[in-house]
Design a protein around this motif. Sequence first.
Motif, mmCIF file in Angstrom:
data_model
loop_
_atom_site.group_PDB
_atom_site.id
_atom_site.type_symbol
_atom_site.label_atom_id
_atom_site.label_comp_id
_atom_site.label_asym_id
_atom_site.label_seq_id
_atom_site.Cartn_x
_atom_site.Cartn_y
_atom_site.Cartn_z
ATOM 1 N N ASP A 106 15.898 0.657 -22.268
ATOM 2 C CA ASP A 106 15.218 1.912 -21.966
ATOM 3 C C ASP A 106 13.855 2.058 -22.633
ATOM 4 O O ASP A 106 13.040 2.872 -22.191
ATOM 5 N N ILE A 107 13.624 1.312 -23.707
ATOM 6 C CA ILE A 107 12.430 1.540 -24.516
ATOM 7 C C ILE A 107 11.450 0.389 -24.330
ATOM 8 O O ILE A 107 11.760 -0.769 -24.642
ATOM 9 N N ALA A 108 10.254 0.707 -23.840
ATOM 10 C CA ALA A 108 9.222 -0.307 -23.634
ATOM 11 C C ALA A 108 8.549 -0.650 -24.952
ATOM 12 O O ALA A 108 8.535 0.151 -25.899
ATOM 13 N N ALA A 109 7.950 -1.827 -25.000
ATOM 14 C CA ALA A 109 7.224 -2.230 -26.206
ATOM 15 C C ALA A 109 6.117 -1.236 -26.528
ATOM 16 O O ALA A 109 5.843 -0.939 -27.704
ATOM 17 N N ALA A 110 5.472 -0.680 -25.494
ATOM 18 C CA ALA A 110 4.403 0.298 -25.728
ATOM 19 C C ALA A 110 4.935 1.544 -26.421
ATOM 20 O O ALA A 110 4.240 2.150 -27.246
ATOM 21 N N ASP A 111 6.168 1.944 -26.100
ATOM 22 C CA ASP A 111 6.766 3.108 -26.753
ATOM 23 C C ASP A 111 7.030 2.824 -28.230
ATOM 24 O O ASP A 111 6.870 3.704 -29.075
ATOM 25 N N ILE A 112 7.438 1.594 -28.533
ATOM 26 C CA ILE A 112 7.668 1.223 -29.926
ATOM 27 C C ILE A 112 6.368 1.298 -30.710
ATOM 28 O O ILE A 112 6.307 1.887 -31.793
ATOM 29 N N HIS A 113 5.309 0.727 -30.159
ATOM 30 C CA HIS A 113 4.006 0.781 -30.831
ATOM 31 C C HIS A 113 3.547 2.232 -31.005
ATOM 32 O O HIS A 113 2.980 2.589 -32.046
ATOM 33 N N ALA A 114 3.805 3.073 -30.005
ATOM 34 C CA ALA A 114 3.376 4.473 -30.087
ATOM 35 C C ALA A 114 4.107 5.212 -31.204
ATOM 36 O O ALA A 114 3.500 5.998 -31.941
ATOM 37 N N MET A 115 5.410 4.969 -31.336
ATOM 38 C CA MET A 115 6.169 5.650 -32.390
ATOM 39 C C MET A 115 5.766 5.158 -33.771
ATOM 40 O O MET A 115 5.550 5.961 -34.690
ATOM 41 N N VAL A 116 5.650 3.850 -33.937
ATOM 42 C CA VAL A 116 5.237 3.326 -35.241
ATOM 43 C C VAL A 116 3.835 3.810 -35.581
ATOM 44 O O VAL A 116 3.553 4.214 -36.719
ATOM 45 N N GLY A 117 2.943 3.821 -34.599
ATOM 46 C CA GLY A 117 1.571 4.222 -34.846
ATOM 47 C C GLY A 117 1.419 5.671 -35.270
ATOM 48 O O GLY A 117 0.677 5.972 -36.206
ATOM 49 N N LEU A 118 2.119 6.586 -34.592
ATOM 50 C CA LEU A 118 1.951 8.007 -34.893
ATOM 51 C C LEU A 118 2.886 8.492 -35.997
ATOM 52 O O LEU A 118 2.495 9.279 -36.853
ATOM 53 N N ASN A 119 4.126 8.028 -35.991
ATOM 54 C CA ASN A 119 5.115 8.545 -36.936
ATOM 55 C C ASN A 119 4.994 7.946 -38.330
ATOM 56 O O ASN A 119 5.412 8.573 -39.308
ATOM 57 N N LEU A 120 4.452 6.733 -38.432
ATOM 58 C CA LEU A 120 4.434 6.043 -39.725
ATOM 59 C C LEU A 120 3.039 5.624 -40.159
ATOM 60 O O LEU A 120 2.594 5.976 -41.250
ATOM 61 N N LEU A 121 2.331 4.882 -39.320
ATOM 62 C CA LEU A 121 1.024 4.387 -39.729
ATOM 63 C C LEU A 121 0.020 5.520 -39.912
ATOM 64 O O LEU A 121 -0.733 5.548 -40.903
ATOM 65 N N ALA A 122 -0.006 6.490 -38.985
ATOM 66 C CA ALA A 122 -0.965 7.582 -39.086
ATOM 67 C C ALA A 122 -0.813 8.391 -40.376
ATOM 68 O O ALA A 122 -1.813 8.659 -41.056
ATOM 69 N N PRO A 123 0.402 8.809 -40.760
ATOM 70 C CA PRO A 123 0.500 9.551 -42.019
ATOM 71 C C PRO A 123 0.136 8.730 -43.247
ATOM 72 O O PRO A 123 -0.420 9.271 -44.210
ATOM 73 N N ILE A 124 0.425 7.433 -43.223
ATOM 74 C CA ILE A 124 0.034 6.596 -44.359
ATOM 75 C C ILE A 124 -1.486 6.558 -44.481
ATOM 76 O O ILE A 124 -2.053 6.742 -45.573
ATOM 77 N N LEU A 125 -2.170 6.346 -43.359
ATOM 78 C CA LEU A 125 -3.632 6.266 -43.392
ATOM 79 C C LEU A 125 -4.265 7.615 -43.706
ATOM 80 O O LEU A 125 -5.262 7.690 -44.441
ATOM 81 N N ALA A 126 -3.697 8.697 -43.164
ATOM 82 C CA ALA A 126 -4.232 10.027 -43.470
ATOM 83 C C ALA A 126 -4.073 10.344 -44.952
ATOM 84 O O ALA A 126 -4.988 10.885 -45.591
ATOM 85 N N THR A 127 -2.928 10.000 -45.505
ATOM 86 C CA THR A 127 -2.691 10.265 -46.918
ATOM 87 C C THR A 127 -3.642 9.447 -47.784
ATOM 88 O O THR A 127 -4.204 9.957 -48.765
ATOM 89 N N ARG A 128 -3.831 8.202 -47.427
ATOM 90 C CA ARG A 128 -4.760 7.348 -48.180
ATOM 91 C C ARG A 128 -6.159 7.964 -48.199
ATOM 92 O O ARG A 128 -6.822 8.004 -49.242
ATOM 93 N N ALA A 129 -6.606 8.449 -47.038
ATOM 94 C CA ALA A 129 -7.934 9.054 -46.963
ATOM 95 C C ALA A 129 -8.006 10.375 -47.723
ATOM 96 O O ALA A 129 -9.047 10.721 -48.293
ATOM 97 N N ALA A 130 -6.901 11.107 -47.737
ATOM 98 C CA ALA A 130 -6.896 12.435 -48.366
ATOM 99 C C ALA A 130 -6.725 12.387 -49.874
ATOM 100 O O ALA A 130 -7.093 13.349 -50.577
ATOM 101 N N LEU A 131 -6.188 11.305 -50.402
ATOM 102 C CA LEU A 131 -5.805 11.284 -51.816
ATOM 103 C C LEU A 131 -6.934 11.600 -52.801
ATOM 104 O O LEU A 131 -6.705 12.350 -53.760
ATOM 105 N N PRO A 132 -8.140 11.080 -52.639
ATOM 106 C CA PRO A 132 -9.178 11.465 -53.605
ATOM 107 C C PRO A 132 -9.396 12.969 -53.673
ATOM 108 O O PRO A 132 -9.606 13.530 -54.759
ATOM 109 N N HIS A 133 -9.318 13.625 -52.531
ATOM 110 C CA HIS A 133 -9.529 15.075 -52.481
ATOM 111 C C HIS A 133 -8.313 15.827 -53.022
ATOM 112 O O HIS A 133 -8.457 16.846 -53.714
ATOM 113 N N LEU A 134 -7.133 15.323 -52.735
ATOM 114 C CA LEU A 134 -5.918 15.943 -53.259
ATOM 115 C C LEU A 134 -5.818 15.756 -54.770
ATOM 116 O O LEU A 134 -5.397 16.662 -55.493
#
Length: 278
Positions: A106-134
């Motif tokens: 049921d799950i396409a490879a594109a769906d896997i990349h989309a979930m990993v990208g938004l649910n995990l990679l995005a918050p890690i990168l956002a946090t990394r960018a925000a940390l100096p300010h936090l």
Amino acid sequence: MNTSPLDLSGRRVLVTGAGSGIGRALALELAVRRCSLVLAGRRAAPLEETARLVTGRGGTARAVTHDLTSERGPEQAVEDAVRILGGLDVLVNNAGNVRAGALDEDIAAADIHAMVGLNLLAPILATRAALPHLRAAGAAHGHAVVLGIASGAALVGMPYYSVYAATKAGLARFDEALRRELWGSGVHVATAYPGGTQTPMMESSRAGADLGYGRRPVEEVVREIVAGVEAGEVDINTQRPERRELQRLNTADPLAVDAALAPSLAAMREAVRGHRSI
């Protein structure tokens, strides 16, 4: 880690995925505390609607549109927030998506990349960018916050949500490790674990309480999350009682959970195979 109460009043906040659901409800709950918010997401119209609602609740808000799965999307969202707000006190990593179903059918490879990208990679990168300010905010007043919105799926891996569970468990462990890394910095890291919640993200799922997917009103869930942050909690579990019981059983005897779920596998797959918010 800050184990004392946190004051969120008047803070400068970036909320990702703020156009609907838990993100919008969090923005409105923070608006009551007269926070200044930047609302990030892909679609301008729902973000602008959230901003209008925030203003009506006593806060201020600006919407910024970014694809958080793009190479620099998370960093650009943080840069916009800092430029607009003049700094950052709170980062809410809320944006997420889901595709349920059997992994190989049921799950396409594109769906896997989309979930990993938004649910995990995005918050890690956002946090990394925000940390100096936090870190700067934490040093100034000791009430800076990183809040990750994980899921009950991070606590008990449910069938047909294997990739989603992996991404949310990854976010939870990221938060946990970062919290220890930031000990004594004035930056508090907390993770919320919502169970089934009445949001647009859940509309494509036909699984109900009979299959263990009863839903709570989003406003109730968000009030508990914000209260947990203000109390200095690090793990904020808003799941329904039956899911908490399943979590306890999973800790004590995971094979018993396998056996308990087995009779419902076919019905569960049919109910959730259309669940998709990507």
